[in-house]
Design a protein around this motif. Structure first.
Motif, PDB file in Angstrom:
ATOM      1  N   GLN A   7       0.875  -1.171   0.000  1.00 45.08           N
ATOM      2  CA  GLN A   7       0.000   0.000   0.000  1.00 45.08           C
ATOM      3  C   GLN A   7       0.914   1.222   0.000  1.00 45.08           C
ATOM      4  OE1 GLN A   7      -2.042   0.915   3.697  1.00 45.08           O
ATOM      5  NE2 GLN A   7      -3.817   1.732   2.588  1.00 45.08           N
ATOM      6  N   CYS A   8       0.653   2.179  -0.889  1.00 48.16           N
ATOM      7  CA  CYS A   8       1.536   3.343  -0.971  1.00 48.16           C
ATOM      8  C   CYS A   8       1.506   4.102   0.357  1.00 48.16           C
ATOM      9  CB  CYS A   8       1.102   4.255  -2.107  1.00 48.16           C
ATOM     10  SG  CYS A   8       1.986   5.822  -2.111  1.00 48.16           S
ATOM     11  N   PRO A   9       2.674   4.368   0.943  1.00 49.97           N
ATOM     12  CA  PRO A   9       2.705   5.057   2.235  1.00 49.97           C
ATOM     13  C   PRO A   9       2.286   6.525   2.149  1.00 49.97           C
ATOM     14  CG  PRO A   9       4.932   4.653   1.430  1.00 49.97           C
ATOM     15  CD  PRO A   9       4.007   3.979   0.473  1.00 49.97           C
ATOM     16  N   VAL A  10       2.205   7.073   0.956  1.00 44.82           N
ATOM     17  CA  VAL A  10       1.814   8.481   0.837  1.00 44.82           C
ATOM     18  C   VAL A  10       0.318   8.611   0.521  1.00 44.82           C
ATOM     19  CG1 VAL A  10       2.148  10.637  -0.419  1.00 44.82           C
ATOM     20  CG2 VAL A  10       4.120   9.230   0.172  1.00 44.82           C
ATOM     21  N   CYS A  11      -0.106   8.114  -0.640  1.00 47.55           N
ATOM     22  CA  CYS A  11      -1.520   8.284  -1.019  1.00 47.55           C
ATOM     23  C   CYS A  11      -2.385   7.172  -0.443  1.00 47.55           C
ATOM     24  CB  CYS A  11      -1.675   8.357  -2.537  1.00 47.55           C
ATOM     25  SG  CYS A  11      -1.354   6.807  -3.389  1.00 47.55           S
ATOM     26  N   LEU A  12      -1.761   6.156   0.114  1.00 47.00           N
ATOM     27  CA  LEU A  12      -2.449   4.984   0.666  1.00 47.00           C
ATOM     28  C   LEU A  12      -3.303   4.268  -0.381  1.00 47.00           C
ATOM     29  CD1 LEU A  12      -3.620   6.609   4.056  1.00 47.00           C
ATOM     30  CD2 LEU A  12      -1.483   5.395   3.604  1.00 47.00           C
ATOM     31  N   GLN A  33       7.339   2.966  -6.277  1.00 47.84           N
ATOM     32  CA  GLN A  33       6.856   3.344  -7.591  1.00 47.84           C
ATOM     33  C   GLN A  33       5.347   3.199  -7.561  1.00 47.84           C
ATOM     34  OE1 GLN A  33       9.524   1.712 -10.318  1.00 47.84           O
ATOM     35  NE2 GLN A  33       8.370   2.357 -12.124  1.00 47.84           N
ATOM     36  N   CYS A  34       4.672   4.338  -7.427  1.00 46.15           N
ATOM     37  CA  CYS A  34       3.221   4.309  -7.244  1.00 46.15           C
ATOM     38  C   CYS A  34       2.536   4.819  -8.513  1.00 46.15           C
ATOM     39  CB  CYS A  34       2.864   5.198  -6.039  1.00 46.15           C
ATOM     40  SG  CYS A  34       1.093   5.454  -5.831  1.00 46.15           S
ATOM     41  N   ASP A  35       1.454   4.167  -8.897  1.00 44.16           N
ATOM     42  CA  ASP A  35       0.705   4.603 -10.088  1.00 44.16           C
ATOM     43  C   ASP A  35       0.206   6.027  -9.933  1.00 44.16           C
ATOM     44  OD1 ASP A  35       1.039   2.106 -11.132  1.00 44.16           O
ATOM     45  OD2 ASP A  35      -0.964   1.378 -10.573  1.00 44.16           O
ATOM     46  N   ILE A  36      -0.071   6.412  -8.695  1.00 40.02           N
ATOM     47  CA  ILE A  36      -0.649   7.738  -8.444  1.00 40.02           C
ATOM     48  C   ILE A  36       0.450   8.764  -8.154  1.00 40.02           C
ATOM     49  CG2 ILE A  36      -2.337   9.023  -7.079  1.00 40.02           C
ATOM     50  CD1 ILE A  36      -3.564   6.643  -8.572  1.00 40.02           C
ATOM     51  N   CYS A  37       1.329   8.459  -7.217  1.00 42.05           N
ATOM     52  CA  CYS A  37       2.342   9.435  -6.775  1.00 42.05           C
ATOM     53  C   CYS A  37       3.518   9.554  -7.729  1.00 42.05           C
ATOM     54  CB  CYS A  37       2.906   9.057  -5.409  1.00 42.05           C
ATOM     55  SG  CYS A  37       1.667   8.980  -4.113  1.00 42.05           S
ATOM     56  N   GLY A  38       3.877   8.480  -8.388  1.00 46.65           N
ATOM     57  CA  GLY A  38       5.119   8.454  -9.131  1.00 46.65           C
ATOM     58  C   GLY A  38       6.209   7.814  -8.282  1.00 46.65           C
TER      59      GLY A  38
HETATM   60 ZN   LIG Z   1       0.933   6.813  -3.916  1.00 49.57          ZN
END
Ligand SMILES: [Zn+2]
Length: 326
Positions: A7-12, A33-38
């Motif tokens: 789970q992305c630690p920034v955008c969750l 490497q997040c699909d949302i954050c980059g």
């Molecule tokens: Zn993210």
């Protein structure tokens, strides 16, 4: 390489998308490497104490602001930020999303860029678009898109009543393309010049203050400002980008080999803004200067001849902007 889906630690991944964590050998940090954050890097302690899903320090909107910031750094500056405590600390003081007007402008830019690049409609508003334009969530992007359609800037099929939200088959209208083109060429000029220089130089500072800013304002009717004249809350890099993007012309002083000045001038050149370089004369004439501006317009200055400098600079600006010369 040690990769895992997390789970992305920034955008969750609160609004979707996937995130891959890549462990880095030898340091207590990982690349994400997040699909949302980059892409970003994060150390174990910061993850544990500040960003993990159980931490309440940042609310949803602030997390969206961090996400937007990471994407901006990825896309505009080609940087992969390391989110350590310092980074987050600095961020927290200014944690805010762009204004709705800027979000709308970013949306127009995105649609224009996409259609221009792919030669086809944008089939649907991608989920990560909220992070790109700086909106708090995908629902808000859908609302902005529908509003821009009502304004006659976007076209597309409104699917707000269906399960999907916002628009599909999105494109710009003729009016939208004109706006896009003007923006792209930096012609949405704020009617001011931006001065990129090293601050606190005891010769340059008074020269600019006494001989350059007032002369430009009086003779050409443009305000000439540097970052110190801009009192606005926000992240300094983003304000600077916006300042350059909306300026009519950029004046960059190369005297001090200041890396920020080079970056600012390069950013302006990339936007096809007129850039006029200035440099202290003896520095400019030295063989060991590391810039080569033989292909650029450079006006040299001397501490003991400020009026001559401002007169030559004025003439150069007039030529550059194709203002009437004499
Ligand atoms: Zn993210």
């Amino acid at each position: 390489m040690n990769e895992s889906k997390v789970q992305c630690p920034v955008c969750l991944n609160a609004h979707g998308g996937e995130c891959i964590k890549i462990a880095l050998a030898s340091i207590d940090a990982a690349k994400y490497q997040c699909d949302i954050c980059g892409q970003f890097q994060l150390d174990g302690l910061t993850l544990l104490t500040r960003l993990g899903a159980d931490n309440q320090e940042f609310d949803q909107v602030q997390r969206a602001a961090i996400t937007h910031r990471i994407r901006n750094l990825n896309d505009e500056a080609g940087q992969i930020p390391a989110l350590d405590s310092d980074w987050l600390g600095e961020f927290k003081d200014h944690a805010a999303l762009p204004t709705p007007a800027t979000q709308m402008l970013n949306l127009i830019r995105y649609v224009g860029w996409y259609v221009h690049k792919n030669g086809a409609h944008l089939k649907q508003l991608p989920i990560e678009l909220y992070a790109v334009i700086g909106a708090p969530n995908p629902e808000r992007v859908a609302e902005l898109a529908v509003e821009l359609k009502a304004e006659g800037i976007l076209k597309g099929v409104d699917v707000s009543n269906l399960q999907d939200k916002g628009l599909i088959d999105v494109d710009l209208t003729t009016r939208g393309w004109k706006e896009y083109q003007m923006e792209y060429e930096g012609k949405k000029s704020g009617g001011y010049f931006f001065i990129a220089l090293q601050f606190h130089d005891e010769i340059l500072d008074p020269l600019i203050k006494t001989y350059i800013k007032p002369v430009i304002e009086k003779e050409l009717g443009f305000k000439a400002q540097d970052m110190r004249d801009v009192a606005r809350a926000g992240i300094i890099d983003e304000i600077m980008r916006q300042q350059i993007r909306d300026s009519t012309l950029v004046i960059a002083d190369l005297t001090h080999d200041n890396a920020n000045v080079y970056w600012e001038a390069g950013f302006a050149e990339g936007l096809k803004k007129p850039v006029i370089y200035i440099c202290e004369e003896s520095k400019f004439n030295r063989k060991d200067r590391y810039f080569d501006t033989s292909h650029c317009t450079t006006v040299t200055w001397k501490a003991d001849a400020p009026e001559d400098f401002s007169a030559r600079l004025l003439e150069t600006i007039k030529r550059s902007l194709q203002l009437e010369v004499k």
